[in-house]
Design a protein around this motif. Sequence first.
Motif, short mmCIF file in Angstrom:
data_model
loop_
_atom_site.label_atom_id
_atom_site.label_comp_id
_atom_site.label_asym_id
_atom_site.label_seq_id
_atom_site.Cartn_x
_atom_site.Cartn_y
_atom_site.Cartn_z
N VAL A 26 -25.26 71.02 -33.76
CA VAL A 26 -24.24 71.93 -34.29
C VAL A 26 -24.67 72.50 -35.64
CG1 VAL A 26 -21.85 72.06 -35.15
CG2 VAL A 26 -22.34 70.92 -32.97
N LEU A 31 -21.31 75.59 -33.10
CA LEU A 31 -20.57 75.01 -31.97
C LEU A 31 -20.68 75.94 -30.77
CD1 LEU A 31 -17.34 73.69 -33.71
CD2 LEU A 31 -18.87 72.34 -32.28
N ASP A 105 -14.36 65.30 -28.17
CA ASP A 105 -14.54 66.73 -27.89
C ASP A 105 -13.63 67.05 -26.70
OD1 ASP A 105 -15.25 69.30 -27.13
OD2 ASP A 105 -17.40 68.96 -27.28
#
Length: 155
Positions: A26, A31, A105
């Motif tokens: 990331v 992202l 996530d």
Amino acid sequence: MSRSIEYGNLMHDAMRGLIRQVLLDVAANGLPGNHHFFITFDTEHPDAELADWLSDRYPGEMTVVMQHWYDKLEVTDEGFSVTLNFGDAPEPMYIPYDAIRTFVDPSVEFGLKFEQQESVEDDDADLTQQDESELEVAEDTPKAAEIVSLDSFRK
């Protein structure tokens, strides 16, 4: 006492390594897609760094979200630093991996939860409270294991 393999600690190290790899990606590439993270951590961890007003407001633990706006993500072997926005007030923080309690996530229904480890001192205190004869019996008693043959699952 005999030496043993500490599978719980090894698993936690591996899971923290996974978080590190994800954050490194990331930091380098941003992202991807709908990915975002909910990270709950121990605000009282001795190596955690956050503004006093945040640690006062969230004593014990805090959940941060890395999604639309984050800045200055830097990943190390021990933890990561990031600046997050709290009501239009950017705040830098440092979160050591061993302060993380959960890493989620939700875009892909992935999550890790770290069980709280008892300290070695607590373990030693428990051992000193047990009768020595119980310890001798426990050490000499073989551990039973059930062995299942794979043949029973074959058609």
